[in-house]
Design an enzyme around this catalytic site. Sequence first.
Site, PDB file in Angstrom:
ATOM      1  N   ASN A   1       8.936 -16.307  35.791  1.00 45.39           N
ATOM      2  CA  ASN A   1      10.164 -16.937  36.282  1.00 45.39           C
ATOM      3  C   ASN A   1      10.125 -18.407  35.890  1.00 45.39           C
ATOM      4  OD1 ASN A   1      12.353 -17.904  37.655  1.00 45.39           O
ATOM      5  ND2 ASN A   1      11.430 -17.709  39.694  1.00 45.39           N
ATOM      6  N   TRP A   2      10.925 -18.755  34.886  1.00 44.63           N
ATOM      7  CA  TRP A   2      10.889 -20.137  34.388  1.00 44.63           C
ATOM      8  C   TRP A   2      11.726 -21.094  35.234  1.00 44.63           C
ATOM      9  CZ3 TRP A   2      11.559 -19.224  28.358  1.00 44.63           C
ATOM     10  CH2 TRP A   2      10.377 -18.670  27.860  1.00 44.63           C
ATOM     11  N   LYS A   3      12.427 -20.566  36.215  1.00 48.91           N
ATOM     12  CA  LYS A   3      13.266 -21.412  37.090  1.00 48.91           C
ATOM     13  C   LYS A   3      14.143 -22.338  36.244  1.00 48.91           C
ATOM     14  CE  LYS A   3       9.625 -21.038  40.483  1.00 48.91           C
ATOM     15  NZ  LYS A   3       9.281 -21.280  41.857  1.00 48.91           N
TER      16      LYS A   3
ATOM     17  N   HIS B   1      15.553 -14.079  45.120  1.00 46.64           N
ATOM     18  CA  HIS B   1      14.391 -14.973  45.040  1.00 46.64           C
ATOM     19  C   HIS B   1      14.427 -15.943  46.219  1.00 46.64           C
ATOM     20  CE1 HIS B   1      11.770 -18.226  43.700  1.00 46.64           C
ATOM     21  NE2 HIS B   1      11.159 -17.292  42.985  1.00 46.64           N
TER      22      HIS B   1
ATOM     23  N   GLU C   1      14.085 -18.989  46.514  1.00 45.13           N
ATOM     24  CA  GLU C   1      14.873 -20.219  46.332  1.00 45.13           C
ATOM     25  C   GLU C   1      16.366 -19.930  46.454  1.00 45.13           C
ATOM     26  OE1 GLU C   1      12.848 -21.321  42.721  1.00 45.13           O
ATOM     27  OE2 GLU C   1      11.044 -21.499  43.952  1.00 45.13           O
TER      28      GLU C   1
ATOM     29  N   GLU D   1       6.866 -11.812  47.773  1.00 48.98           N
ATOM     30  CA  GLU D   1       6.597 -13.228  47.506  1.00 48.98           C
ATOM     31  C   GLU D   1       6.679 -14.018  48.811  1.00 48.98           C
ATOM     32  OE1 GLU D   1       7.297 -14.478  43.209  1.00 48.98           O
ATOM     33  OE2 GLU D   1       9.214 -14.659  44.216  1.00 48.98           O
TER      34      GLU D   1
ATOM     35  N   GLY E   1       4.835 -21.843  44.737  1.00 51.78           N
ATOM     36  CA  GLY E   1       4.764 -23.218  44.247  1.00 51.78           C
ATOM     37  C   GLY E   1       3.906 -24.135  45.100  1.00 51.78           C
TER      38      GLY E   1
ATOM     39  N   SER F   1       1.994 -18.533  43.688  1.00 48.71           N
ATOM     40  CA  SER F   1       0.851 -19.308  43.209  1.00 48.71           C
ATOM     41  C   SER F   1      -0.197 -18.470  42.474  1.00 48.71           C
ATOM     42  CB  SER F   1       0.214 -20.099  44.361  1.00 48.71           C
ATOM     43  OG  SER F   1       1.125 -21.054  44.852  1.00 48.71           O
TER      44      SER F   1
ATOM     45  N   GLY G   1       5.725 -18.189  38.619  1.00 50.95           N
ATOM     46  CA  GLY G   1       6.547 -19.344  38.278  1.00 50.95           C
ATOM     47  C   GLY G   1       5.753 -20.351  37.463  1.00 50.95           C
ATOM     48  N   GLY G   2       5.135 -21.308  38.153  1.00 51.99           N
ATOM     49  CA  GLY G   2       4.463 -22.442  37.504  1.00 51.99           C
ATOM     50  C   GLY G   2       3.525 -22.067  36.363  1.00 51.99           C
TER      51      GLY G   2
HETATM   52  C1  PEP Z   1       8.199 -17.682  41.755  1.00 45.46           C
HETATM   53  O1  PEP Z   1       8.944 -18.565  41.365  1.00 45.46           O
HETATM   54  O2  PEP Z   1       8.626 -16.540  41.957  1.00 45.46           O
HETATM   55  C2  PEP Z   1       6.783 -18.016  41.989  1.00 45.46           C
HETATM   56  C3  PEP Z   1       5.988 -17.090  42.448  1.00 45.46           C
HETATM   57  O3  PEP Z   1       6.410 -19.296  41.700  1.00 45.46           O
HETATM   58  P1  PEP Z   1       4.872 -19.834  41.625  1.00 45.46           P
HETATM   59  O4  PEP Z   1       4.100 -18.874  40.766  1.00 45.46           O
HETATM   60  O5  PEP Z   1       5.001 -21.187  40.998  1.00 45.46           O
HETATM   61  O6  PEP Z   1       4.359 -19.860  43.021  1.00 45.46           O
END
Ligand code: PEP
Length: 249
Positions: free
Chosen positions: A9-11, A96, A98, A168, A174, A210, A231-232
């Site tokens: 997930n590049w957000k 998601h 967010e 999640e 994050g 994470s 994500g990150g």
């Molecule tokens: C996400 O955006 O779904 C996510 C899990 O982010 P991160 O890996 O940065 O926690």
Amino acid sequence: MRSLLFAANWKMHVGPAAARAYIDHFLAGYKPHPGRRVWFFPPATTLHTVAQELAGREDLAAGAQDVHWEPKGAFTGEISVPLAVEAGARAALVGHSERRHVFGETDADTARKVRAVLAGGLVPLLCVGEKLEEREAGKTLAVVQRQLTGALEGLETEALGKVIVAYEPVWAIGTGKNATPADAAQVHREMRAWLKGRGAASAVILYGGSVNLKNIAELLAEPELDGVLVGGASLEAATWLQLVSTPVS
Ligand code: PEP
């Protein structure tokens, strides 16, 4: 052979030019693993570029980070499922954290979106998870079940079988704090039982929150995890390449 799905997930990162360089680097280094799929969820402006770069690959796909439930209309700023399909999407994230907690998306919204995504022929990747205060109050399972019910209750068995779910926990996204494999597995088991009880016997359930190069092996050693949503640690091609190539027994 264990099937695994790695979803990036590049957000709100990685424009088309950077995505081209990223995918070129990725494709040059990636050796397909039997049973392993790698999906990318770029921002809407980058979706077409990524889908084109991955064209013809069954094991690699691009998806939309969010969609509106209506197929067209006066919804400034939104993208519909048909628009995402035309851009080359094969899947779409729904719910998601967010979207839920920054933009106020409700369970009713996720229900409409799941149905629109399925109707448009894409795979919905539904995200669920509890906030820290809900976890501390012992409400994790109640929250996750409420979100599953809100989004999926009433779907025909065949449609339900197409939905992929990601657990999640909001406090893990994050933050650098991941759920332990055992904690994630406990929630996955409950989710699997919920889905199985409605006829989805072989549900795919990912963990997200994470995930990084330090914890991926330990997380995937837990057989309840059918993959990860990241994500990150998906933003750098070299890191993502290493992550998706993690050996798993
Ligand atoms: C996400 O955006 O779904 C996510 C899990 O982010 P991160 O890996 O940065 O926690």
